[in-house]
Write a protein that holds these residues in place. Sequence first.
Motif, short mmCIF file in Angstrom:
data_model
loop_
_atom_site.label_atom_id
_atom_site.label_comp_id
_atom_site.label_asym_id
_atom_site.label_seq_id
_atom_site.Cartn_x
_atom_site.Cartn_y
_atom_site.Cartn_z
N THR A 260 0.84 -1.19 0.00
CA THR A 260 0.00 0.00 0.00
C THR A 260 0.87 1.25 0.00
O THR A 260 1.95 1.27 0.60
N SER A 276 -3.46 -0.92 -1.90
CA SER A 276 -4.26 0.30 -1.96
C SER A 276 -3.35 1.51 -2.16
O SER A 276 -2.16 1.48 -1.88
N ARG A 277 -3.98 2.59 -2.61
CA ARG A 277 -3.32 3.88 -2.65
C ARG A 277 -4.24 4.88 -1.96
O ARG A 277 -5.40 5.04 -2.35
#
Length: 294
Positions: A260, A276-277
């Motif tokens: 992430t 995720s970002r």
Amino acid sequence: MDIDEHVRAYLSSFDRTKRVHNFQGLTALPRMEDASNLISTLMELFFPGRTKDSCCLSLECAVKSEMKRFVSILSEASRLAYLYEGMDSNAADRRVEEVVEKVLTELPSIRTLIKKDAEAGFRGDPAARSQHEIILCYPALKVLAVHRVAHLLFTEGVPLIPRMMNELMHRETGIDIHPGATIGESFFIDHGTGVVIGETTVIGNNVKLYQGVTLGALSFPKDGCGMLLKGAKRHPTIGNNVTIYANATVLGDIVIGDNTTIGSSAWIKTSVPPFSRVMIPDPEVIITERIRRP
């Protein structure tokens, strides 16, 4: 002036009860100077040749000399810490011997981790010209070297000394890592100033932080009497291969999933899934032309 009267009044501020923790000036305490000497010796053990004396010796002689010094400082400071906590002399001596043996056994593995931290720094910073530059110049590398030993002492239950070590690093570098924090391999903090990592934080492998990042607590759990629960998990768990950019704040017992990326100035209070970002919206940028005066 009656100095005795002032002395009596001042002494009334002391709790003279046996084993109550206060600075009476009559019980020997480990000193910040001891922790500072311990740090200097550790750095010379991990990277021989940093001092004028050691660079004139063979590697074997330099390591043996610094290891003896390290054992002496750690033994005395730890013994004082245990005695101050109320342990009797014989028990303190036995415990110190166990702790020193544990630390010496783990030093090779710790040094290997520090080398991986240096490699991570070199890979992750285009401004770095060599790993030697990371080792000699970058504050994060020294902080991590000290933290990894302080964390071992902390987990072994040594009083005071681990916190002294990390607080000295905080003063020197502006990076504040509680000795209770668990940090995986190949960890790097770029620039570093203002980074805060709380006691129960767990950080995986190949993690990179930038300046101003906070891995902190959102709230402080209490018991039925309203007293703070010491040691309860209250800080984030950061997965593997995570990058957290400048001034991001991650709070509470949450999980940041593997792979992430967290953008600058993000404020996170809930868990984030892997891959995720996390970004905040771009702020509105207003550019106005200044009036040109003749």
